[in-house]
Design a protein around this motif. Sequence first.
Motif, PDB file in Angstrom:
ATOM      1  N   LEU B  74      36.330   9.710  30.826  1.00 19.19           N
ATOM      2  CA  LEU B  74      35.476  10.422  29.934  1.00 19.19           C
ATOM      3  C   LEU B  74      35.673   9.915  28.428  1.00 19.19           C
ATOM      4  O   LEU B  74      36.825   9.692  28.206  1.00 19.19           O
ATOM      5  N   SER B 134      29.080  11.977  21.190  1.00 20.85           N
ATOM      6  CA  SER B 134      28.992  12.481  22.668  1.00 20.85           C
ATOM      7  C   SER B 134      28.894  13.892  22.994  1.00 20.85           C
ATOM      8  O   SER B 134      29.008  14.591  21.940  1.00 20.85           O
ATOM      9  N   LEU B 136      29.698  15.842  25.004  1.00 20.04           N
ATOM     10  CA  LEU B 136      30.916  16.746  25.093  1.00 20.04           C
ATOM     11  C   LEU B 136      31.466  17.309  23.987  1.00 20.04           C
ATOM     12  O   LEU B 136      32.038  18.282  23.574  1.00 20.04           O
ATOM     13  N   LEU B 185      26.456  19.085  32.186  1.00 18.07           N
ATOM     14  CA  LEU B 185      26.801  18.788  33.436  1.00 18.07           C
ATOM     15  C   LEU B 185      25.833  17.879  34.205  1.00 18.07           C
ATOM     16  O   LEU B 185      26.130  16.966  34.852  1.00 18.07           O
ATOM     17  N   TYR B 188      25.293  14.363  32.727  1.00 16.40           N
ATOM     18  CA  TYR B 188      26.660  13.791  33.156  1.00 16.40           C
ATOM     19  C   TYR B 188      26.264  13.267  34.664  1.00 16.40           C
ATOM     20  O   TYR B 188      26.585  11.951  35.087  1.00 16.40           O
ATOM     21  N   THR B 191      23.579  10.537  34.660  1.00 17.02           N
ATOM     22  CA  THR B 191      23.420   9.171  33.902  1.00 17.02           C
ATOM     23  C   THR B 191      24.988   8.717  33.982  1.00 17.02           C
ATOM     24  O   THR B 191      25.276   7.543  33.637  1.00 17.02           O
ATOM     25  N   THR B 193      27.305   9.407  31.882  1.00 15.57           N
ATOM     26  CA  THR B 193      27.883   9.264  30.591  1.00 15.57           C
ATOM     27  C   THR B 193      27.445  10.382  29.842  1.00 15.57           C
ATOM     28  O   THR B 193      26.387  10.829  29.948  1.00 15.57           O
ATOM     29  N   LEU B 194      28.276  10.668  28.948  1.00 17.97           N
ATOM     30  CA  LEU B 194      27.836  11.537  27.809  1.00 17.97           C
ATOM     31  C   LEU B 194      27.754  10.901  26.492  1.00 17.97           C
ATOM     32  O   LEU B 194      27.351  11.829  25.271  1.00 17.97           O
ATOM     33  N   CYS B 203      23.703   7.825  27.153  1.00 15.48           N
ATOM     34  CA  CYS B 203      22.629   8.638  27.675  1.00 15.48           C
ATOM     35  C   CYS B 203      21.076   8.790  26.770  1.00 15.48           C
ATOM     36  O   CYS B 203      20.084   9.339  27.208  1.00 15.48           O
TER      37      CYS B 203
END
Lengths: 102, 663
Positions: B74, B134, B136, B185, B188, B191, B193-194, B203
């Motif tokens: 991550l 990101s 996230l 989610l 993620y 793809t 990736t975030l 992404c």
Amino acid sequence: MNLQIFLAISAVLFATGLAAVLSRANAILVLIGIELMLGAANLNFVAFWKFSPSPSDLTGVMFALFSIAVAAAEVAVGLAIIILVHRRMNTVDVDDADELKG
Amino acid sequence: MITLPLIPLLPLLAAGATALMPRGRRGPAAGAAIFAQAASTLLALAAFAGTLGGGHDGPACLNFEWIATGGGTLRLGMLIDPLSAGMALMVSFVSLLIFVYSLGYMKDDANFARFFCFLSLFSGAMLGVVLSNSLLLTFACWELVGLASYLLIGFWFHKPEAAAAAKKAFLTTRVGDMGFLIGMLWLYASTGTLLFYDGGNGCLEASAVSALAAQTVGFGLAASNVIALLIFCGAAGKSGQFPLHVWLPDAMEGPTPVSALIHAATMVAAGVYLVARVFPIFAATGVTTGALVVVAWIGAGTALMAALIAVAQTDIKRILAYSTVSQLGFMMLALGVGSVPAAMAHLIAHAFFKALLFLGAGSVIHGVGDEQDVRKMGGLRKYQPVTFLTYAVGMMALSGVPFFFSGFWSKDEILHLAHGWPVSHVPFFLAGAAAFLTAFYMTRQMCFVFAGSYRGGVHPHESPGVMTLPLVVLALFAVGMSIPLTPAWPWLHGYHAGHAPELDLARLVDHGFLTIAGLSVLLAGSGIAAGYWLYRKFSPTDPLERAWAGGFRVLAGRFFIDELYAATIIRAFGFLGRAAAAIDRIISAVTMGAAGILARAFSALADFFDRMGVNLGFDSLCGGLKDGGDLFSSWQSGRVQSYLRILAAGTVVLLFFVGWLLS
């Protein structure tokens, strides 16, 4: 004068003392009984020394003298105990002083 | 580039340091917060200056590994591009002004230090949202600003309304954030990736976006559309879009600087910023299809609905709150019709003039002794000249008074774009009506607050310089922002689009532009005129209420949306809760009853064993020992003479025995 007479007197004396110790309630009289028994023992020491094969050694007399001295000390301690018992329990009756009973 | 993380970290560190200080350290707390904010504003300015050149391909990123798991890693990151740099500069600068203003506004508050701690926390988290590379990290900071918003709305938590408003804000935005989380989610999973930009693998970059657009998930929707709609749930919650707008007006229970900073200028704009940031996903299947259509309709509908409600409100801050909801609707509309630069232009222009209006409202409230009802104000232009002038600038910017006010240009452009939207013309009419109403209710508010004669009890006074200075600065920006927004020299557009703007006065007399500009001048002018005509003389009942009582009641009751939610969703949840509690009680009665019976049976058994086995055996053993002891101890009479008698008898027996042995 032979040995038997002294031994007989000594035995009577011892028996008298023992009787006093076993039967009298007053602690003073028990102490007196003990003194009588000690006297009988001393008499035996002296008598057996007198009729021994070598009386010139003075062993019996010396033993008797030590015994008297120790008895005197013992009387002093005994009387002191009796006085303390009397102060504490207000009695000299040996039957009443039974605090060590189980 | 390497100083980029410092921009959000400095305010966060200030918040941490303030939290660790002993209570009541007012000077150091405010000093730390303002110093950190000023430093981060300078860093943001430097970062902004670095993006001015333009021409470099894609945003500059600073990615790093956060957690390495079995399946992959991550990664989080920060980025700087025109979108984030402009926003970061605006956020940090407006924050700085509001921090300074709070010095005056919160002067007498017992929890002054705590206030600055929360403000710093908010500012750091908001800058984190802006600069994150990101989804996230965006989400984490997004929740942090939600927390800071909760803490600051409920800052005066001893007031029940404030505590309830804080809870409402937190829970309502959480509903949207659920969608955001699911969308994240899904993204993620699809793809892997975030990260937004990662040298071609992010992404938001071409390969991932086209893959998402190509993947259909049913009902003719592409994966990108569904993910975009889910993320839009979060954006709608944060930016107060229908149907999740209900928390924002209640959030006005917080201190006024908070309303200005969080619930007008920055946090509520985070939803707009988020959609602008992940715009490639929204636009993956084209700008006139999918999620963007929903965004446009919701934006236009919210703009009109909130403007209608604002017409009938009497609380000075609530009027502004509904106006914020309405303006956020305009920004969403701009995004929905496919223009990120137009949305960002309105966002930044709005941040300045709406912060100005809120701080002005705070100054008014401060001056009239904590009164918020506009009917109990009036005539304040005599008592608060600086506040009046700056407020008038803000009001004209918001209403769209032409040429010299930033709001005119940015709103006009949105109307222009909405008019050109090929899907439908209805959002254009909705937005036009909202623009008219905006001018109308702002004029109404100005008349109530500053015109006529004073109707309140407390003698009003002008606010101290530490409060009026930010007003003046913001007013300058509200006017000055009009320069880079004109179509003749669309600097802000060029900046966001990544090319240098050129001066072209011909665009000002372009036919399409003139039509729409003329229309919006007409709308603003008629709104102001109607407002002035209706409210030029104060009367205790609203003239609109006299003319149209039923409709006015619906507007004053905010379309009864809160009541509708209370009667449906909240009631349904209450019923579910009670049902769950009842089931819980039954289950617990059964299981607890059975467990109780078992435990009692077992304990009875153990008791029996104890009594019969352990107690009886041990007791009898002890009893025997004691009896024996009693027997032996009874022999110890303590009488010396009886011992001697036994001794004498024993000696005699011994003598006889010895004599018998010898003979």
